[in-house]
Design a protein around this motif. Structure first.
Motif, PDB file in Angstrom:
ATOM      1  N   MET A 104      -1.017   4.497   2.481  1.00 36.21           N
ATOM      2  CA  MET A 104      -0.952   5.007   1.111  1.00 36.21           C
ATOM      3  C   MET A 104      -0.619   6.490   1.091  1.00 36.21           C
ATOM      4  O   MET A 104      -0.913   7.225   2.036  1.00 36.21           O
ATOM      5  CB  MET A 104      -2.282   4.768   0.384  1.00 36.21           C
ATOM      6  CG  MET A 104      -2.682   3.315   0.280  1.00 36.21           C
ATOM      7  SD  MET A 104      -4.189   3.053  -0.701  1.00 36.21           S
ATOM      8  CE  MET A 104      -3.491   3.064  -2.358  1.00 36.21           C
ATOM      9  N   ARG A 105      -0.006   6.911  -0.006  1.00 35.67           N
ATOM     10  CA  ARG A 105       0.297   8.322  -0.164  1.00 35.67           C
ATOM     11  C   ARG A 105      -0.969   9.137  -0.436  1.00 35.67           C
ATOM     12  O   ARG A 105      -1.944   8.607  -0.941  1.00 35.67           O
ATOM     13  CB  ARG A 105       1.297   8.505  -1.314  1.00 35.67           C
ATOM     14  CG  ARG A 105       2.724   8.135  -0.953  1.00 35.67           C
ATOM     15  CD  ARG A 105       3.599   8.005  -2.183  1.00 35.67           C
ATOM     16  NE  ARG A 105       3.460   6.679  -2.791  1.00 35.67           N
ATOM     17  CZ  ARG A 105       4.148   6.259  -3.834  1.00 35.67           C
ATOM     18  NH1 ARG A 105       5.014   7.069  -4.418  1.00 35.67           N
ATOM     19  NH2 ARG A 105       3.978   5.047  -4.316  1.00 35.67           N
ATOM     20  N   VAL A 123      -3.950   0.609  -5.663  1.00 35.77           N
ATOM     21  CA  VAL A 123      -3.997  -0.766  -5.150  1.00 35.77           C
ATOM     22  C   VAL A 123      -5.288  -1.403  -5.632  1.00 35.77           C
ATOM     23  O   VAL A 123      -6.369  -0.805  -5.552  1.00 35.77           O
ATOM     24  CB  VAL A 123      -3.932  -0.807  -3.613  1.00 35.77           C
ATOM     25  CG1 VAL A 123      -4.249  -2.211  -3.098  1.00 35.77           C
ATOM     26  CG2 VAL A 123      -2.555  -0.373  -3.130  1.00 35.77           C
ATOM     27  N   SER A 149       2.436   1.967  -3.665  1.00 33.22           N
ATOM     28  CA  SER A 149       1.575   1.959  -4.856  1.00 33.22           C
ATOM     29  C   SER A 149       0.749   3.228  -4.967  1.00 33.22           C
ATOM     30  O   SER A 149       0.196   3.713  -3.973  1.00 33.22           O
ATOM     31  CB  SER A 149       0.626   0.758  -4.813  1.00 33.22           C
ATOM     32  OG  SER A 149       1.330  -0.463  -4.663  1.00 33.22           O
ATOM     33  N   GLU A 150       0.648   3.768  -6.195  1.00 33.28           N
ATOM     34  CA  GLU A 150      -0.300   4.850  -6.438  1.00 33.28           C
ATOM     35  C   GLU A 150      -1.727   4.328  -6.535  1.00 33.28           C
ATOM     36  O   GLU A 150      -2.680   5.022  -6.225  1.00 33.28           O
ATOM     37  CB  GLU A 150       0.032   5.601  -7.737  1.00 33.28           C
ATOM     38  CG  GLU A 150       1.183   6.595  -7.625  1.00 33.28           C
ATOM     39  CD  GLU A 150       2.513   5.940  -7.923  1.00 33.28           C
ATOM     40  OE1 GLU A 150       3.521   6.438  -7.382  1.00 33.28           O
ATOM     41  OE2 GLU A 150       2.545   4.957  -8.683  1.00 33.28           O
ATOM     42  N   PHE A 168       0.830  -1.204   0.000  1.00 28.02           N
ATOM     43  CA  PHE A 168       0.000   0.000   0.000  1.00 28.02           C
ATOM     44  C   PHE A 168       0.868   1.259   0.000  1.00 28.02           C
ATOM     45  O   PHE A 168       0.537   2.248  -0.662  1.00 28.02           O
ATOM     46  CB  PHE A 168      -0.943  -0.008   1.202  1.00 28.02           C
ATOM     47  CG  PHE A 168      -2.202  -0.794   0.965  1.00 28.02           C
ATOM     48  CD1 PHE A 168      -3.379  -0.152   0.642  1.00 28.02           C
ATOM     49  CD2 PHE A 168      -2.201  -2.180   1.032  1.00 28.02           C
ATOM     50  CE1 PHE A 168      -4.547  -0.873   0.412  1.00 28.02           C
ATOM     51  CE2 PHE A 168      -3.358  -2.913   0.804  1.00 28.02           C
ATOM     52  CZ  PHE A 168      -4.537  -2.257   0.486  1.00 28.02           C
ATOM     53  N   SER A 199      -3.795   8.703  -3.396  1.00 29.57           N
ATOM     54  CA  SER A 199      -3.727   7.382  -4.020  1.00 29.57           C
ATOM     55  C   SER A 199      -5.130   6.843  -4.310  1.00 29.57           C
ATOM     56  O   SER A 199      -6.135   7.384  -3.832  1.00 29.57           O
ATOM     57  CB  SER A 199      -2.974   6.409  -3.114  1.00 29.57           C
ATOM     58  OG  SER A 199      -1.632   6.795  -2.949  1.00 29.57           O
TER      59      SER A 199
END
Length: 339
Positions: free
Chosen positions: A249-250, A227, A224-225, A221, A253
């Motif tokens: 996550m960023r 998921v 990844s941009e 997570f 995302s």
């Protein structure tokens, strides 16, 4: 010599004729009979997601050695009424409408059609991927609002400045699970230039050199941009994706789930969307639980009604796979997908 008797039971999703065409193409040495959709479902605790009345199916199935079906209920009582039954062929990956334990206890074999809808689900996943990366959900809502209120649409190129997105070739796609569907998603995404990583504790990384398999779910997570979830649902992985994973996550995302709803805590997903931490999500909803009223109100959400596997090719493929299994059974050969 008396031929084997095969009963095909169609339903509103997969009709009997689809089975019949595939069975006729195999030239099976058997007497094949078909019936259409059955009466409304009744509540049966041992099975789920079925269509039809067990009592009616029990009356139909008597005297047949093989039954081919998609959603008809096969309960212990149905099996007790079918003294000559030797094989149940269920055109589904997970035969949740068949009491497998009861079948085994009575010496009745059960076979299925795993992966029949893998291509269809993979196609839709890529569609979701592009849609989210390019802000299609929110922009479509804007278009709909403008049309309904009579405002001008697409005045100039500059309107597009509100909807800047990402290209596939600059994106890392993380796959939760790396089975049949995920591998097809990976093939399609990598062909479009997307970098793919995966998390699957049941896959040996050395066996899939085409991608990187990460050791921890949260690591997937975080890196990844986008998921996308493709794990098979079990009691052990219920709610495996929640606040902790979304938090890893960023900002901005994206999240996709074309697997089972039970894998994701939708309340946590809703909070990640409303807070703005997640930039968007796409769900092929297939369970009644969850804050759907609140989720559907989110402008950055795509929500579809369990249509990922709903293609004509999926139906044909499932019927052909089952016809192959029945052919092997009648010939005394090994079954590929016996449960």
């Amino acid at each position: 010599m008396t031929k084997n008797r095969i009963l095909i039971i169609g339903d509103s999703y997969m009709n009997a004729e689809t089975f019949r065409v595939a069975f006729d193409a195999r030239g099976l040495d058997a007497d094949v009979e078909t019936v259409g959709p059955q009466a409304a479902s009744t509540d049966v605790s041992a099975i789920r997601e079925f269509e039809g009345d067990p009592a009616q199916v029990a009356r139909l199935i008597a005297g047949y050695e093989v039954v081919a079906l998609h959603a008809a209920p096969i309960t212990a009582d149905v099996l007790d009424a079918a003294a000559e039954l030797r094989l149940v062929g269920c055109a589904r990956g997970g035969p949740v409408n068949v009491d497998i334990a009861a079948a085994k206890a009575r010496g009745v074999r059960v076979t299925t059609t795993p992966g029949k809808n893998a291509d269809a689900v993979a196609d839709l996943t890529i569609g979701f991927l592009v849609s989210l990366l390019r802000n299609v959900p929110a922009s479509l809502r804007e278009v709909d609002d403008r049309v309904r209120t009579g405002r001008q649409l697409a005045e100039s190129t500059f309107e597009g400045a509100r909807w800047f997105g990402r290209e596939l070739s600059t994106t890392t796609l993380g796959l939760v699970g790396y089975g049949n569907v995920a591998r097809l998603v990976s093939q399609r995404a990598r062909a479009l230039g997307t970098r793919v990583i995966a998390y699957d504790p049941f896959v040996d990384p050395a066996s899939v050199p085409e991608i990187e398999v990460v050791a921890e779910l949260n690591d997937l997570f975080a890196r990844s941009e986008v998921v996308s979830v493709h794990a098979r649902a079990t009691e052990d992985n219920r709610g495996m994706v929640g606040a902790e994973q979304f938090g890893a996550m960023r900002q901005g995302s994206l999240f996709i789930n074309t697997a089972r709803e039970s894998l994701v805590d939708e309340q946590d997903l809703l909070e990640a969307l409303t807070s703005g931490h997640l930039g968007g999500a796409a769900l092929d909803v297939n369970e009644p639980d969850g804050p759907w009223r609140e989720l559907v109100a989110q402008s950055n959400l795509v929500l579809t009604p369990h249509l990922a596997g709903a293609t004509y090719e999926t139906l044909q493929r499932g019927a052909e796979m089952l016809a192959s299994e029945v052919d092997a059974f009648l010939a005394g050969d090994e079954l590929r997908w016996e449960r």
